[in-house]
Each structure stands twice: as C-alpha cells, then as structure tokens.
Design a protein around this motif. Structure first.
Motif, short mmCIF file in Angstrom:
data_model
loop_
_atom_site.label_atom_id
_atom_site.label_comp_id
_atom_site.label_asym_id
_atom_site.label_seq_id
_atom_site.Cartn_x
_atom_site.Cartn_y
_atom_site.Cartn_z
N ALA A 76 -3.28 5.09 5.18
CA ALA A 76 -4.01 6.07 5.99
C ALA A 76 -5.52 5.87 5.82
O ALA A 76 -6.27 5.88 6.80
N GLU A 77 -5.96 5.66 4.58
CA GLU A 77 -7.39 5.45 4.32
C GLU A 77 -7.89 4.21 5.05
O GLU A 77 -8.97 4.21 5.65
N TRP A 78 -7.09 3.14 4.96
CA TRP A 78 -7.48 1.89 5.62
C TRP A 78 -7.62 2.11 7.12
O TRP A 78 -8.62 1.71 7.73
N HIS A 79 -6.63 2.73 7.73
CA HIS A 79 -6.69 2.93 9.18
C HIS A 79 -7.81 3.89 9.57
O HIS A 79 -8.43 3.71 10.63
N PHE A 80 -8.09 4.87 8.73
CA PHE A 80 -9.18 5.80 9.00
C PHE A 80 -10.51 5.05 9.04
O PHE A 80 -11.28 5.17 10.00
N PRO A 139 0.82 -1.22 0.00
CA PRO A 139 0.00 0.00 0.00
C PRO A 139 0.85 1.26 0.00
O PRO A 139 1.95 1.29 0.56
N THR A 140 0.32 2.29 -0.62
CA THR A 140 0.93 3.61 -0.49
C THR A 140 0.59 4.16 0.90
O THR A 140 -0.29 3.64 1.59
N LYS A 141 1.29 5.24 1.28
CA LYS A 141 0.97 5.88 2.56
C LYS A 141 -0.50 6.29 2.60
O LYS A 141 -1.17 6.17 3.61
N LYS A 142 -0.97 6.81 1.48
CA LYS A 142 -2.35 7.27 1.39
C LYS A 142 -3.32 6.10 1.59
O LYS A 142 -4.31 6.20 2.30
N GLN A 143 -3.01 4.94 0.95
CA GLN A 143 -3.88 3.78 1.09
C GLN A 143 -3.87 3.27 2.54
O GLN A 143 -4.91 2.86 3.07
N VAL A 175 -2.70 12.09 10.02
CA VAL A 175 -2.61 13.54 9.94
C VAL A 175 -1.76 13.96 8.74
O VAL A 175 -2.12 14.87 7.99
N SER A 176 -0.64 13.24 8.50
CA SER A 176 0.24 13.63 7.39
C SER A 176 -0.42 13.42 6.04
O SER A 176 -0.06 14.07 5.06
N GLN A 177 -1.42 12.52 5.98
CA GLN A 177 -2.10 12.26 4.72
C GLN A 177 -3.42 13.04 4.61
O GLN A 177 -4.22 12.80 3.70
N GLY A 178 -3.65 13.93 5.57
CA GLY A 178 -4.81 14.82 5.48
C GLY A 178 -6.09 14.26 6.08
O GLY A 178 -7.16 14.81 5.84
N PHE A 179 -5.99 13.17 6.85
CA PHE A 179 -7.18 12.62 7.51
C PHE A 179 -7.29 13.15 8.92
O PHE A 179 -6.29 13.51 9.54
N ALA A 183 -6.00 -0.48 18.74
CA ALA A 183 -6.01 0.95 19.03
C ALA A 183 -5.09 1.66 18.04
O ALA A 183 -4.19 1.05 17.47
N LEU A 184 -5.36 2.94 17.86
CA LEU A 184 -4.50 3.74 17.00
C LEU A 184 -3.22 4.09 17.75
O LEU A 184 -3.26 4.74 18.79
N THR A 185 -2.11 3.69 17.20
CA THR A 185 -0.82 4.04 17.82
C THR A 185 -0.44 5.46 17.41
O THR A 185 -0.95 5.98 16.42
N PRO A 186 0.47 6.06 18.15
CA PRO A 186 0.91 7.42 17.76
C PRO A 186 1.44 7.46 16.32
O PRO A 186 1.22 8.46 15.61
N SER A 187 2.10 6.40 15.85
CA SER A 187 2.63 6.46 14.48
C SER A 187 1.49 6.42 13.46
O SER A 187 1.59 7.04 12.40
N ILE A 188 0.40 5.69 13.76
CA ILE A 188 -0.74 5.68 12.84
C ILE A 188 -1.44 7.04 12.88
O ILE A 188 -1.83 7.56 11.83
#
Ligand SMILES: [Zn+2]
Length: 61
Positions: free
Chosen positions: A24-28, A18-22, A48-52, A38-43
């Motif tokens: 990020a979308e998946w985790h969102f 996956p790309t970073k964007k993909q 945030v870095s991908q605009g979510f 749970a969402l880890t600080p790195s997620i």
C-alpha cells in the motif's frame, strides 16, 4: 500507459515478499510520483484498507 519516472522506480523498489502495508505504501508513493500505471480498483481498495488515501495525483484505471 503514462510517462514512467524511472528515477523514482530506481530509488523505490518494491520489497521482496511485501506485506500489505508495504504494498500500500509503495502504491501510495508511486501514484504521487509516477504515472506509468493507473490505480486499479483492487489497488484502491488495498490503499483504503491499509489506511491510506488515494493521492489526488493518481490516475484511476
Ligand atoms: Zn511507475
């Protein structure tokens, strides 16, 4: 560990390489529909870095 929404997981597989964007979308979407992790600080910083935003339903690590 929270309850796993296995129907959501079956319907929403993470793409291979996956790309970073993909990711990020998946985790969102994951954070809104499933509590198995749970969402880890790195997620959070990936989102945030991908605009979510961090979904209000999300459980933070
Ligand atoms: Zn899950």
């Amino acid at each position: 560990m929270g309850r796993i929404n296995s129907d959501w997981h079956k319907a929403n597989r993470m793409p291979a390489n996956p790309t970073k964007k993909q990711r990020a979308e998946w985790h969102f979407e994951h954070a809104k529909h499933c509590a198995c992790r749970a969402l880890t600080p790195s997620i959070v910083s990936l989102l945030v870095s991908q605009g979510f935003d961090v979904p209000k339903e999300a459980r933070l690590a």
